[in-house]
Write a protein that holds these residues in place. Structure first.
Motif, PDB file in Angstrom:
ATOM      1  N   SER A  86      49.570  48.018  48.097  1.00 44.44           N
ATOM      2  CA  SER A  86      48.977  47.625  46.815  1.00 44.44           C
ATOM      3  C   SER A  86      47.681  48.390  46.563  1.00 44.44           C
ATOM      4  CB  SER A  86      48.679  46.124  46.807  1.00 44.44           C
ATOM      5  OG  SER A  86      47.898  45.773  45.676  1.00 44.44           O
ATOM      6  N   ALA A  88      45.791  43.147  45.341  1.00 42.05           N
ATOM      7  CA  ALA A  88      46.737  42.036  45.492  1.00 42.05           C
ATOM      8  C   ALA A  88      46.798  41.498  46.909  1.00 42.05           C
ATOM      9  CB  ALA A  88      48.133  42.473  45.050  1.00 42.05           C
ATOM     10  N   GLY A 112      58.306  44.258  48.006  1.00 41.40           N
ATOM     11  CA  GLY A 112      57.127  44.736  47.296  1.00 41.40           C
ATOM     12  C   GLY A 112      57.493  45.439  46.001  1.00 41.40           C
ATOM     13  N   ALA A 134      58.185  42.570  43.665  1.00 39.97           N
ATOM     14  CA  ALA A 134      57.019  41.743  43.346  1.00 39.97           C
ATOM     15  C   ALA A 134      56.024  42.470  42.452  1.00 39.97           C
ATOM     16  CB  ALA A 134      56.330  41.293  44.635  1.00 39.97           C
ATOM     17  N   ALA A 135      56.015  43.803  42.498  1.00 39.86           N
ATOM     18  CA  ALA A 135      55.068  44.578  41.702  1.00 39.86           C
ATOM     19  C   ALA A 135      55.723  45.295  40.516  1.00 39.86           C
ATOM     20  CB  ALA A 135      54.351  45.603  42.583  1.00 39.86           C
ATOM     21  N   GLU A 140      53.982  39.118  42.118  1.00 43.73           N
ATOM     22  CA  GLU A 140      53.015  39.486  43.152  1.00 43.73           C
ATOM     23  C   GLU A 140      52.720  38.351  44.145  1.00 43.73           C
ATOM     24  OE1 GLU A 140      49.687  41.990  41.735  1.00 43.73           O
ATOM     25  OE2 GLU A 140      50.589  41.775  39.743  1.00 43.73           O
ATOM     26  N   ALA A 198      50.775  47.106  38.920  1.00 45.96           N
ATOM     27  CA  ALA A 198      50.705  45.644  38.895  1.00 45.96           C
ATOM     28  C   ALA A 198      49.304  45.162  38.526  1.00 45.96           C
ATOM     29  CB  ALA A 198      51.185  45.036  40.208  1.00 45.96           C
ATOM     30  N   GLY A 231      47.360  42.289  40.402  1.00 48.56           N
ATOM     31  CA  GLY A 231      46.491  41.964  41.531  1.00 48.56           C
ATOM     32  C   GLY A 231      45.275  41.178  41.098  1.00 48.56           C
ATOM     33  N   ASN A 288      48.514  33.442  47.346  1.00 47.65           N
ATOM     34  CA  ASN A 288      47.751  34.554  46.790  1.00 47.65           C
ATOM     35  C   ASN A 288      46.726  34.114  45.748  1.00 47.65           C
ATOM     36  OD1 ASN A 288      47.263  37.250  47.129  1.00 47.65           O
ATOM     37  ND2 ASN A 288      49.070  37.966  46.034  1.00 47.65           N
ATOM     38  N   ALA A 307      45.110  36.239  42.500  1.00 50.44           N
ATOM     39  CA  ALA A 307      45.914  37.378  42.064  1.00 50.44           C
ATOM     40  C   ALA A 307      46.634  37.027  40.766  1.00 50.44           C
ATOM     41  CB  ALA A 307      46.921  37.773  43.135  1.00 50.44           C
ATOM     42  N   VAL A 308      46.696  37.936  39.833  1.00 49.56           N
ATOM     43  CA  VAL A 308      47.342  37.797  38.529  1.00 49.56           C
ATOM     44  C   VAL A 308      46.628  36.758  37.652  1.00 49.56           C
ATOM     45  CG1 VAL A 308      49.499  37.424  37.262  1.00 49.56           C
ATOM     46  CG2 VAL A 308      49.558  38.458  39.541  1.00 49.56           C
TER      47      VAL A 308
END
Length: 479
Positions: free
Chosen positions: A82, A86, A154, A157-158, A209, A433, A435, A468, A471-472
């Motif tokens: 990342s 992230a 990954g 997710a991204a 993510e 992405a 992150g 996480n 993140a986002v």
């Protein structure tokens, strides 16, 4: 972590797979952006309290159960590539944080050669996936620059996009099914190749993510390994004519597998280094094309006509072949550049063909102005490597002479660039992405209603907020 936390996680995955060594923790302390590399050089830094390595879906499920029960934040970790923050070991409101390393979830779970689908465990790296599929004469054909280390989970997710996107599509278009462990239950999606049974929930997890759940298996489209590959390079007098050539190719369809336009600055620095490009090409812009699969001659003839009509001149095969040889090496030069006092970072965005030049100018102005304000000279390069009928991506690389506090110098520059992207109508990220680095700008792109939808999904699937944090969705919106 407490001794009780350690014991509970050890019971979930086995004592040998809960690693609290300094080396393991520092290797999982972030991703691979230039700020990440700079932070790794600091004597004191945040790191996860442990690295936990489950081997299959049920062990992931058990880890999440432990984390919820004991108030431990969990950062899903695939290849560690990342570049948007992230993987930062953010605890949020929890007393401890662990990195959930998914590399033991590796391998080809099953293959349906008739349907052209393969199920891969989420921790399988790009090279591993291609090796497993090639044994059956098949390939996935997804090659982002992080290919050597990034994982299938990954990629999903991204919402990754690789160099072959013009021919094979983005990774999210390759996904036909997905299996996810969430803190409140498991879900397996993708019953059929097409469905009108409500909204497509697969898309909820593509690009999530790791904030909604941990992807453990991904079902993807695969295809036979191409029997032939043909390279051709083109030169254009300027970026505008090169963009026009790419637009024509994108809108006619069925073009190259790879098509990439480098602006004047990137052409001079990157392509001229191979020593096989004439003066005309080195002074203008350049396009690399790669054709794979069936009907190459017909496709190449049509594409060549469009590129020539836009002002392009064929430069033969050499530059394109040389580009591919060094394709995956670029990111690993940054440490040497940092040692020499040269800051090097990348960022990307996308917009419509109509708005492409405006967005490019806005980002370049923000980069150069930001570094100038920091008292540093900068050199900005740009390329287009992902095209669509309605628009394209822009990928920027910036070099700057920042010797004192480069991280402190970069943060306001990055904020200025993000503001410029939003103001100019671009997306905050085309494929890197969100992150934590882009999270403060997401609401300006998807709106308050969009943020409420994401927050509602987060509350439903992860009510304890262990996955996480920050993140986002920024931490202040997680309540």
């Amino acid at each position: 972590m407490t001794a009780e936390d350690h014991a509970a996680l050890s019971a979930a995955v086995g004592p040998a797979h809960v690693d609290v060594t300094t080396e393991a923790r520092i290797r999982h302390a972030g991703g691979r952006s230039t700020p990440d590399l700079l932070r790794r050089r600091e004597p004191d830094q945040d790191a996860p309290d442990a690295v936990v390595r489950p081997a299959h879906h049920d062990e992931v499920r058990a880890c999440l159960d432990v984390a919820v029960a004991r108030g431990i934040a969990v950062i899903p970790f695939g290849g560690g590539t990342s570049v948007v923050g992230a993987l930062d070991p953010e605890r949020g409101a929890h007393h401890a944080v662990v990195s959930l390393d998914l590399r033991r979830l590796s391998g080809l779970v099953r293959l349906d050669e008739v349907s052209g689908e393969a199920v891969l465990a989420a921790g399988t790296t790009g090279p591993e996936a291609e090796a497993l599929l090639s044994a059956h004469g098949l390939e996935l054909g997804h090659f982002p620059q992080s290919f050597r280390y990034a994982t299938i989970g990954g990629f999903a997710a991204a919402r990754s996009s690789g160099q072959n996107s013009a021919g094979n599509g983005r990774f999210d278009t390759m996904v036909t099914g997905i299996r996810v462990a969430t803190p409140t239950g498991d879900i397996e999606l993708g019953r059929s190749p097409g469905s009108a049974a409500g909204p497509d929930l697969i898309r909820v997890f593509l690009g999530s993510e790791g904030i909604f759940g941990v992807i453990t298996e991904v079902r993807v489209r695969v295809h036979p390994i191409p029997r032939e590959r043909v390279f051709e390079s083109w030169s254009f007098p300027d970026f505008t004519s090169g963009v026009e050539g790419l637009r024509r190719v994108a809108q006619q369809g069925n073009g190259p597998t790879v098509i990439r336009l480098s602006d004047e600055a990137e052409t001079a620095v990157s392509l001229a280094q191979v020593g096989k490009i004439g003066k005309v090409l080195a002074k203008g812009t350049s396009v690399v094309t790669v054709y794979e699969g069936e009907g190459i001659d017909e496709r190449r003839t049509r594409v060549s006509a469009h590129l020539a009509a836009a002002g392009g001149t064929s430069s033969g095969t050499g530059p394109a072949e040389d580009w591919l040889k060094g394709r995956f090496d670029g990111p690993y030069l940054r440490d040497s550049l940092l040692d020499a006092g040269v800051f090097c970072e990348t960022l990307e965005t996308a917009t419509t063909w109509t708005n492409l030049q405006t967005l490019r100018s806005a980002v370049e102005t923000a980069l150069k102005g930001g570094f100038s304000a920091a008292g540093a000279k900068s050199y900005v390069m740009c390329h287009v490597s992902h095209i669509y009928p309605t628009g394209a991506s822009l990928y920027f690389t910036v070099l700057a002479g920042v010797r004192a506090d480069p991280l402190g110098a970069w943060e306001p520059v990055k904020a200025r660039v993000n503001d410029a992207i939003i103001a100019a109508g671009g997306t905050i990220s085309h494929h890197h992405a969100v992150g934590r680095d882009h999270a403060p700008w997401l609401s300006q792109e998807i709106g308050e209603t969009g943020m409420r939808i994401l927050s509602a999904i987060k509350r439903e699937l992860d009510p304890a907020g262990i996955l996480n944090p920050g993140a986002v969705i920024p931490l202040e919106r997680n309540d």
